[in-house]
Design a protein around this motif. Structure first.
Motif, PDB file in Angstrom:
ATOM      1  N   LEU A 132       0.619  -1.031   0.020  1.00  0.00           N
ATOM      2  CA  LEU A 132      -0.005   0.012   0.108  1.00  0.00           C
ATOM      3  C   LEU A 132       0.782   1.245   0.075  1.00  0.00           C
ATOM      4  O   LEU A 132       1.637   1.430   0.806  1.00  0.00           O
ATOM      5  CB  LEU A 132      -0.856  -0.055   1.273  1.00  0.00           C
ATOM      6  N   ASP A 135      -2.129   5.136  -3.325  1.00  0.00           N
ATOM      7  CA  ASP A 135      -3.252   4.317  -3.197  1.00  0.00           C
ATOM      8  C   ASP A 135      -4.046   4.949  -2.157  1.00  0.00           C
ATOM      9  O   ASP A 135      -5.280   5.006  -2.447  1.00  0.00           O
ATOM     10  CB  ASP A 135      -2.661   2.961  -2.620  1.00  0.00           C
ATOM     11  N   ALA A 136      -3.427   5.515  -0.974  1.00  0.00           N
ATOM     12  CA  ALA A 136      -4.273   6.069   0.064  1.00  0.00           C
ATOM     13  C   ALA A 136      -5.155   7.464  -0.599  1.00  0.00           C
ATOM     14  O   ALA A 136      -6.115   7.556  -0.096  1.00  0.00           O
ATOM     15  CB  ALA A 136      -3.309   6.423   1.271  1.00  0.00           C
ATOM     16  N   GLY A 151      -4.420   5.885   4.934  1.00  0.00           N
ATOM     17  CA  GLY A 151      -3.810   5.121   4.437  1.00  0.00           C
ATOM     18  C   GLY A 151      -3.620   4.096   5.669  1.00  0.00           C
ATOM     19  O   GLY A 151      -3.378   2.691   5.476  1.00  0.00           O
TER      20      GLY A 151
END
Length: 293
Positions: free
Chosen positions: A210, A214-215, A248
């Motif tokens: 991650l 992505d967050a 995240g």
């Protein structure tokens, strides 16, 4: 990768008439390959197709014997300019890549039949097969029958399930947004295709893989994000960074299926907008099809 400095250099070259505006993206070639630059200056097709005619998936159409029958038009909203090139035999869509893994995700979706087939391209851009069909929100009220909407819902559920099995969270299952836009295309053969994987997540190595990107992509499709922007005015970069970092950390604490469940939530939100557009019967049929997922 364009930087503020490289953009300024190109703008200055155009302003001083050293670079035609149509060749703005290719200005560095004037310094690195003078012979090629002169060929580009003399290329009349660049006037019609800009640099898009030079992309590998489009070059045979634009520079082939039937080039007069090839057309180009431009579209695009939040991701920047999107070029749509059509001939009698093929159609190609070229758009700037929106995230670092978008090309990989779009290729996966294309291979699964959930998204457009991906084509050879240039780094930083997506080139894909033009999907012949109509957006769901282009249907008339008379066309949005119970059977049709139920079939669309089932097809969407199947597409999302296939993406989830491949580790993808589409994160943008926009059946319809408040402005009537959709990311769901109905093909003439009855199949559907999802387009635009710019905010999709690939959870193949979750949670270790991650990233902050992505967050960010996950956060900005969350209602909490809109509320945060309203409260802060959207201008506080430091607060925004902390918000995304915290988001995240929460994502990292969820399983991949828990993150992918947002696709069903977003789809259900779209069905609510469909109810306002086509009536509750159409929306209920759509949800009935979705429930198969």
């Amino acid at each position: 990768m364009l930087t503020p400095d490289s953009i300024a250099q190109r703008d200055a070259a155009v302003a001083s008439n050293d670079c035609p505006e149509r060749l703005w993206p290719l200005w560095p070639l004037e310094q690195t390959d003078g012979a090629l630059w002169r060929l580009l200056i003399e290329d009349d097709l660049i006037e019609r197709f800009s640099v898009y005619g030079l992309f590998p998936a489009v070059h045979p159409l634009v520079y082939g014997p039937q080039s007069d029958a090839v057309s180009i038009r431009y579209d695009g909203r939040t991701r920047g300019r999107v070029a749509i090139i059509n001939s009698e035999s093929a159609g190609v869509v070229i758009k700037p890549r929106q995230s670092s893994r978008e090309a990989e995700i779009a290729a996966t979706a294309g291979s699964l039949g959930a998204g457009p087939r991906q084509l050879p391209t240039i780094d930083g851009f997506i080139s894909e097969q033009f999907v012949d069909g109509r957006f769901l929100t282009d249907l008339t009220i008379a066309e949005a029958t119970e059977d049709r909407m139920r079939s669309v819902g089932a097809a969407l559920a199947d597409a999302l399930s296939r993406l989830h099995a491949a580790g993808v969270c589409y994160n943008d299952a926009t059946i319809s947004d408040p402005d009537g836009r959709s990311h769901l295309i109905l093909r003439p053969d009855g199949e559907i295709r999802l387009i635009d994987f710019g905010v999709a997540l690939l959870l193949d190595n979750h949670p270790e893989g991650l990233t902050f990107e992505d967050a960010w992509n996950a956060a900005r499709t969350d209602p909490m994000f809109r509320l945060f922007r309203q409260m802060t005015g959207g201008d506080d970069g430091e607060s925004l960074g902390r918000f995304v970092a915290d988001y995240g950390r929460r994502l990292a604490g969820q399983t991949a299926p828990e993150i992918q469940s947002r696709d069903w939530r977003i789809a259900d939100e779209g069905a609510s907008i469909i109810a306002a557009r086509y009536g509750p019967v159409a929306a209920d049929a759509l949800r009935e099809g979705l429930s198969k997922g």
